[in-house]
Design a protein around this motif. Structure first.
Motif, short mmCIF file in Angstrom:
data_model
loop_
_atom_site.label_atom_id
_atom_site.label_comp_id
_atom_site.label_asym_id
_atom_site.label_seq_id
_atom_site.Cartn_x
_atom_site.Cartn_y
_atom_site.Cartn_z
N LEU A 175 20.45 -53.44 96.43
CA LEU A 175 20.70 -52.00 96.34
C LEU A 175 19.74 -51.22 97.22
N GLY A 176 18.48 -51.66 97.23
CA GLY A 176 17.49 -51.01 98.10
C GLY A 176 17.87 -51.14 99.56
N ARG A 177 18.33 -52.33 99.96
CA ARG A 177 18.76 -52.53 101.34
C ARG A 177 19.97 -51.64 101.67
N PHE A 178 20.87 -51.51 100.69
CA PHE A 178 22.08 -50.71 100.91
C PHE A 178 21.74 -49.24 101.18
N PHE A 179 20.73 -48.71 100.45
CA PHE A 179 20.38 -47.31 100.59
C PHE A 179 19.24 -47.08 101.57
N ALA A 180 18.79 -48.13 102.23
CA ALA A 180 17.63 -48.01 103.11
C ALA A 180 17.84 -46.98 104.20
N GLY A 232 15.47 -43.69 104.32
CA GLY A 232 14.48 -43.62 105.39
C GLY A 232 13.16 -44.15 104.92
N GLY A 233 12.81 -45.41 105.29
CA GLY A 233 11.61 -46.06 104.76
C GLY A 233 10.35 -45.27 105.00
N GLY A 234 10.32 -44.43 106.07
CA GLY A 234 9.10 -43.71 106.36
C GLY A 234 8.85 -42.54 105.44
N ARG A 235 9.81 -42.22 104.54
CA ARG A 235 9.64 -41.05 103.67
C ARG A 235 9.49 -41.46 102.21
N LEU A 236 8.97 -42.65 101.96
CA LEU A 236 8.91 -43.15 100.60
C LEU A 236 7.51 -43.11 100.01
N GLY A 237 6.67 -42.23 100.52
CA GLY A 237 5.35 -42.07 99.93
C GLY A 237 4.52 -43.33 100.04
N MET A 238 4.02 -43.81 98.88
CA MET A 238 3.14 -44.97 98.86
C MET A 238 3.79 -46.19 99.50
N MET A 239 5.11 -46.38 99.27
CA MET A 239 5.77 -47.58 99.76
C MET A 239 5.76 -47.65 101.28
N ALA A 240 5.66 -46.51 101.95
CA ALA A 240 5.62 -46.52 103.41
C ALA A 240 4.41 -47.28 103.93
N HIS A 241 3.31 -47.28 103.16
CA HIS A 241 2.09 -47.96 103.57
C HIS A 241 2.22 -49.48 103.46
N TRP A 242 3.24 -49.95 102.75
CA TRP A 242 3.41 -51.40 102.61
C TRP A 242 4.04 -52.02 103.85
N ARG A 243 4.71 -51.19 104.68
CA ARG A 243 5.61 -51.74 105.68
C ARG A 243 4.96 -52.80 106.57
N VAL A 297 10.03 -51.04 90.96
CA VAL A 297 9.48 -50.38 92.15
C VAL A 297 9.35 -51.40 93.28
N VAL A 298 8.83 -52.58 92.96
CA VAL A 298 8.69 -53.63 93.97
C VAL A 298 10.06 -54.09 94.46
N ASN A 299 11.00 -54.28 93.52
CA ASN A 299 12.34 -54.75 93.90
C ASN A 299 13.03 -53.79 94.86
N TYR A 300 13.14 -52.53 94.43
CA TYR A 300 13.80 -51.53 95.27
C TYR A 300 13.00 -51.27 96.55
N GLY A 301 11.68 -51.24 96.42
CA GLY A 301 10.84 -50.98 97.58
C GLY A 301 10.98 -52.04 98.66
N CYS A 302 11.01 -53.30 98.25
CA CYS A 302 11.17 -54.38 99.23
C CYS A 302 12.53 -54.30 99.91
N GLY A 303 13.55 -53.89 99.17
CA GLY A 303 14.86 -53.71 99.78
C GLY A 303 14.87 -52.55 100.75
N LEU A 304 14.30 -51.43 100.34
CA LEU A 304 14.26 -50.24 101.19
C LEU A 304 13.48 -50.48 102.47
N LEU A 305 12.43 -51.31 102.38
CA LEU A 305 11.61 -51.59 103.55
C LEU A 305 12.09 -52.82 104.30
N SER A 306 13.23 -53.38 103.90
CA SER A 306 13.85 -54.50 104.62
C SER A 306 12.95 -55.72 104.72
N VAL A 307 12.25 -56.03 103.63
CA VAL A 307 11.45 -57.26 103.58
C VAL A 307 12.40 -58.45 103.65
#
Length: 234
Positions: free
Chosen positions: A100-105, A109-120, A143-153
């Motif tokens: 789901l995170g990958r679908f909405f990535a 926009g991974g760069g606008r996700l606050g703290m999660m942007a620093h994980w990239r 948070v980790v699940n969706y975040g990893c999808g949004l950041l395309s890990v």
């Protein structure tokens, strides 16, 4: 979008809860009676393990806390059954949230996700190690699940790190659930005694596992505090 999803999940939960309460009252059942009937029906149903896995898999859609389902599995299926079914359900749940995170990535926009942007950068360079550490230190599961999808890990290191990293907490909470006889409590909640509710030996094992896992998480957190932004948020 995240806020809207939470609101939708809350509306769905309250609607289901309200419908259940109204049905129970029409049948002359109170809340405890309704909980007991539901618990016993699930525990005695031959397809209960499959239903549990499906519910756990779909859990991210309604943001139901994973910990409570993990504890419940120990009470319903015992220690080893609970561990086996939760391993399947929790990993499928993590993968669903990741997809789901990958679908909405692209929308988020991974760069606008606050703290999660620093994980990239860190997740790109050391995906397996970074996800494993986040699991071991009990970073918020969804948070980790969706975040990893949004950041395309990459999915393979994410999935392997999840499989390994969730095990300490999974075994601990399933063990605690296995030490509690929820069915007996719901049947005799007005006259129960702690000796009837808890299996003292299993509860002791659960306590030892909890202390050990928290100690291990603390050591990993301190050792890698400078590497992970989420560890520096305290």
């Amino acid at each position: 979008m995240h806020r809207a999803a939470k609101i939708l999940a809350a509306v769905l939960w309250f609607s289901l809860l309200g419908a259940g309460v109204m049905w129970g009252r029409s049948q002359g059942y109170g809340m405890v009676d309704l909980a007991r009937i539901t618990y016993e029906h699930i525990a005695q149903h031959p397809y209960a393990p499959l239903a549990y896995i499906v519910i756990y898999t779909l859990r991210p859609l309604i943001f139901f806390p994973a910990m409570w389902l993990t504890i419940l599995s120990g009470s319903l299926f015992g220690l080893w059954g609970g561990i086996a079914y939760t391993i399947i359900g929790e990993n499928l749940s993590a993968s669903l949230a990741y997809v789901l995170g990958r679908f909405f990535a692209s929308d988020e926009g991974g760069g606008r996700l606050g703290m999660m942007a620093h994980w990239r950068n860190l997740l790109d360079e050391q995906a397996f190690t970074s996800v494993l550490i986040l699991r071991v230190i009990y970073a918020p599961f969804d948070v980790v699940n969706y975040g990893c999808g949004l950041l395309s890990v990459p999915w393979i290191p994410y999935a392997l790190a999840t499989l390994i990293g969730i095990m300490p907490g999974l075994v601990t909470f399933v063990s605690f659930g296995a030490s509690v006889d929820f069915g007996e409590f719901l049947r005799n909640y007005q006259h129960f005694s702690p000796g009837e509710l808890f299996d003292a030996r299993q509860l002791l094992i659960s306590g030892i596992l909890l202390v050990s896992s928290l100690g291990f998480a603390f050591i990993v957190h301190r050792r890698h505090k400078r590497r992970l932004p989420i560890a520096n948020s305290d």
